[in-house]
Enzyme design. Structure first.
Site, PDB file in Angstrom:
ATOM      1  N   ALA A  64     -27.182  -0.800  -8.655  1.00 36.79           N
ATOM      2  CA  ALA A  64     -27.835  -0.153  -9.787  1.00 36.79           C
ATOM      3  C   ALA A  64     -29.066  -0.985 -10.118  1.00 36.79           C
ATOM      4  O   ALA A  64     -29.120  -2.175  -9.801  1.00 36.79           O
ATOM      5  CB  ALA A  64     -26.888  -0.115 -10.973  1.00 36.79           C
ATOM      6  N   GLY A 109     -23.707  -0.725  -7.024  1.00 37.40           N
ATOM      7  CA  GLY A 109     -23.753   0.741  -6.973  1.00 37.40           C
ATOM      8  C   GLY A 109     -23.951   1.282  -5.561  1.00 37.40           C
ATOM      9  O   GLY A 109     -23.555   2.409  -5.258  1.00 37.40           O
ATOM     10  N   GLU A 112     -20.608   1.240  -4.078  1.00 34.52           N
ATOM     11  CA  GLU A 112     -19.856   2.324  -4.738  1.00 34.52           C
ATOM     12  C   GLU A 112     -20.296   3.702  -4.235  1.00 34.52           C
ATOM     13  O   GLU A 112     -19.481   4.611  -4.111  1.00 34.52           O
ATOM     14  CB  GLU A 112     -20.025   2.207  -6.258  1.00 34.52           C
ATOM     15  CG  GLU A 112     -19.339   0.962  -6.814  1.00 34.52           C
ATOM     16  CD  GLU A 112     -19.719   0.663  -8.252  1.00 34.52           C
ATOM     17  OE1 GLU A 112     -20.928   0.485  -8.528  1.00 34.52           O
ATOM     18  OE2 GLU A 112     -18.816   0.627  -9.108  1.00 34.52           O
ATOM     19  N   GLU A 132     -21.142  -7.565  -9.345  1.00 33.32           N
ATOM     20  CA  GLU A 132     -21.298  -7.352 -10.792  1.00 33.32           C
ATOM     21  C   GLU A 132     -20.826  -8.529 -11.654  1.00 33.32           C
ATOM     22  O   GLU A 132     -21.478  -8.873 -12.633  1.00 33.32           O
ATOM     23  CB  GLU A 132     -20.573  -6.074 -11.234  1.00 33.32           C
ATOM     24  CG  GLU A 132     -21.325  -4.788 -10.899  1.00 33.32           C
ATOM     25  CD  GLU A 132     -21.074  -4.277  -9.494  1.00 33.32           C
ATOM     26  OE1 GLU A 132     -20.473  -5.009  -8.682  1.00 33.32           O
ATOM     27  OE2 GLU A 132     -21.487  -3.143  -9.194  1.00 33.32           O
TER      28      GLU A 132
HETATM   29  N1  COA Z   1     -32.020  -3.806  -9.142  1.00 29.63           N
HETATM   30  C1  COA Z   1     -33.345  -3.935  -9.323  1.00 29.63           C
HETATM   31  N2  COA Z   1     -34.174  -4.509  -8.442  1.00 29.63           N
HETATM   32  C2  COA Z   1     -33.623  -4.971  -7.317  1.00 29.63           C
HETATM   33  C3  COA Z   1     -32.252  -4.879  -7.045  1.00 29.63           C
HETATM   34  C4  COA Z   1     -31.436  -4.264  -8.017  1.00 29.63           C
HETATM   35  N3  COA Z   1     -30.114  -4.112  -7.848  1.00 29.63           N
HETATM   36  N4  COA Z   1     -32.007  -5.440  -5.846  1.00 29.63           N
HETATM   37  C5  COA Z   1     -33.200  -5.879  -5.377  1.00 29.63           C
HETATM   38  N5  COA Z   1     -34.169  -5.592  -6.257  1.00 29.63           N
HETATM   39  C6  COA Z   1     -35.600  -5.867  -6.139  1.00 29.63           C
HETATM   40  C7  COA Z   1     -35.924  -7.342  -6.375  1.00 29.63           C
HETATM   41  O1  COA Z   1     -36.000  -7.612  -7.766  1.00 29.63           O
HETATM   42  C8  COA Z   1     -37.238  -7.478  -5.672  1.00 29.63           C
HETATM   43  O2  COA Z   1     -38.234  -6.910  -6.483  1.00 29.63           O
HETATM   44  P1  COA Z   1     -39.666  -7.673  -6.681  1.00 29.63           P
HETATM   45  O3  COA Z   1     -40.234  -7.757  -5.286  1.00 29.63           O
HETATM   46  O4  COA Z   1     -40.433  -6.778  -7.594  1.00 29.63           O
HETATM   47  O5  COA Z   1     -39.339  -9.022  -7.239  1.00 29.63           O
HETATM   48  C9  COA Z   1     -37.073  -6.548  -4.468  1.00 29.63           C
HETATM   49  O6  COA Z   1     -36.024  -5.649  -4.816  1.00 29.63           O
HETATM   50  C10 COA Z   1     -36.675  -7.277  -3.206  1.00 29.63           C
HETATM   51  O7  COA Z   1     -35.505  -8.025  -3.464  1.00 29.63           O
HETATM   52  P2  COA Z   1     -35.385  -9.602  -3.230  1.00 29.63           P
HETATM   53  O8  COA Z   1     -34.329 -10.132  -4.138  1.00 29.63           O
HETATM   54  O9  COA Z   1     -36.722 -10.254  -3.290  1.00 29.63           O
HETATM   55  O10 COA Z   1     -34.875  -9.615  -1.703  1.00 29.63           O
HETATM   56  P3  COA Z   1     -34.026 -10.764  -0.992  1.00 29.63           P
HETATM   57  O11 COA Z   1     -34.050 -10.456   0.458  1.00 29.63           O
HETATM   58  O12 COA Z   1     -34.478 -12.115  -1.427  1.00 29.63           O
HETATM   59  O13 COA Z   1     -32.522 -10.569  -1.538  1.00 29.63           O
HETATM   60  C11 COA Z   1     -30.566  -9.301  -2.195  1.00 29.63           C
HETATM   61  C12 COA Z   1     -31.794  -9.436  -1.255  1.00 29.63           C
HETATM   62  C13 COA Z   1     -29.924  -7.963  -1.932  1.00 29.63           C
HETATM   63  C14 COA Z   1     -29.566 -10.425  -1.865  1.00 29.63           C
HETATM   64  C15 COA Z   1     -31.046  -9.453  -3.644  1.00 29.63           C
HETATM   65  O14 COA Z   1     -32.115  -8.539  -3.868  1.00 29.63           O
HETATM   66  C16 COA Z   1     -29.989  -9.156  -4.675  1.00 29.63           C
HETATM   67  O15 COA Z   1     -29.115  -9.967  -4.886  1.00 29.63           O
HETATM   68  N6  COA Z   1     -30.070  -7.972  -5.348  1.00 29.63           N
HETATM   69  C17 COA Z   1     -29.223  -7.622  -6.436  1.00 29.63           C
HETATM   70  C18 COA Z   1     -27.870  -7.198  -5.945  1.00 29.63           C
HETATM   71  C19 COA Z   1     -26.952  -6.885  -7.119  1.00 29.63           C
HETATM   72  O16 COA Z   1     -26.580  -7.739  -7.877  1.00 29.63           O
HETATM   73  N7  COA Z   1     -26.582  -5.611  -7.224  1.00 29.63           N
HETATM   74  C20 COA Z   1     -25.678  -5.156  -8.242  1.00 29.63           C
HETATM   75  C21 COA Z   1     -26.415  -4.598  -9.394  1.00 29.63           C
HETATM   76  S1  COA Z   1     -25.304  -4.036 -10.666  1.00 29.63           S
END
Ligand code: COA
Length: 258
Positions: A64, A109, A112, A132
């Site tokens: 999400a 999400g 999910e 989460e």
């Molecule tokens: N919501 C909003 N933005 C998200 C996102 C999410 N769930 N997941 C990734 N993004 C965005 C990042 O903020 C980043 O945006 P920016 O370039 O404007 O800063 C972009 O997507 C790229 O992600 P980034 O974190 O730089 O890539 P990465 O390769 O370093 O890491 C992940 C990849 C998947 C490990 C990391 O993005 C992450 O942990 N995401 C969140 C996962 C999460 O907690 N999901 C559950 C949400 S309830």
């Protein structure tokens, strides 16, 4: 629709979430478009199988949209969970097979969303997780309910409480996905599966989906009765006559879905 694209070819609808710069995170707009797309696909006679995927090499859906969640109060957070759940429930209740083609991160999400699909296939680089609790929340789009039903309570609680990711080999071992392909072969492997599904009886598939989904919520004796009732219903179908006739005549069946 501006974020989701649906391309239909040979009765397979390829639904892609196109927000690669945010790793296809589910914001309110994406959820609205998902709902809309599935409402159309459900009744589209040109579509027999739906494949859901994310654009880019890196992510299926990374969760999400955290930027949208961070300022929610209690009532609106509950509403967000309920409305996301409703979209995913619609996907789960689709009367035709829905495949999640997981091409990278399937987190929160995104995991999910994959859980709400009927079949999950993944590339070798895919990663699954419910992060989460590391954000101070719990999965709210069905993760606490569908994951334990799919992989068992012990493994589900490990994933939910640790918030750690698992790779596709572990996902396959635990039954979270049913097929894994090398990254370059993911689309072809998924298409082959979708084409196989399309050769089967669509009415029988719809009833099998109902039998499994509703039956899992019943005690075994009620589930068995329900199965027998649906088995009886199918005996009145043209598809049954065609399927059995084709077998006996040693030819491929031509199902009509009635
Ligand atoms: N919501 C909003 N933005 C998200 C996102 C999410 N769930 N997941 C990734 N993004 C965005 C990042 O903020 C980043 O945006 P920016 O370039 O404007 O800063 C972009 O997507 C790229 O992600 P980034 O974190 O730089 O890539 P990465 O390769 O370093 O890491 C992940 C990849 C998947 C490990 C990391 O993005 C992450 O942990 N995401 C969140 C996962 C999460 O907690 N999901 C559950 C949400 S309830």
């Amino acid at each position: 629709m501006s974020i989701i694209t649906v391309e239909t070819a040979d009765r397979i609808a390829w639904l892609t979430i196109n927000r690669p710069e945010k790793l296809n995170a589910l914001n309110a707009e994406v959820l609205k478009e998902l709902e809309c797309a599935f409402a159309g696909l459900e009744h589209d006679p040109a579509v027999g199988v739906v494949v859901v995927t994310g654009s880019g090499e890196k992510a299926f859906v990374a969760g999400a949209d955290i930027a949208e969640l961070k300022d929610l109060d209690s009532a609106s957070a509950r509403r967000v969970a309920l409305s996301g759940q409703a979209v995913f429930e619609r996907i789960e209740r689709m009367p035709k097979p829905v495949i999640a083609m997981v091409n990278g991160f399937a987190l929160g999400g995104g995991c999910e969303l994959a859980l709400a699909c009927h079949v999950r296939v993944a590339s070798e680089n895919a990663r699954f997780g419910l992060p989460e609790v590391s954000l101070g929340i719990i999965p709210g789009y069905g993760g606490t309910q569908r994951l334990p039903r799919l992989v068992g309570k012990g493994v589900a609680l490990d994933m939910i409480l640790s918030a750690e990711m698992v790779g596709s080999a572990d996902a396959l071992r635990m039954g979270l996905v049913s097929r894994v392909f090398p990254q370059a072969e993911l689309k072809a492997g998924t298409e082959k599966l979708a084409k196989t599904l399309l050769t089967r009886g669509p009415l029988a598939q719809a009833h099998a989906l109902t039998a499994v989904h509703q039956g899992l919520e019943m005690p075994l004796d009620k589930g068995l009765q329900f199965e027998a009732a649906l088995f009886g219903l199918l005996a009145t179908s043209e598809d049954m006559k065609e399927g059995m006739g084709a077998f006996l005549e040693k030819r491929p069946a031509q199902f009509k879905g009635r």
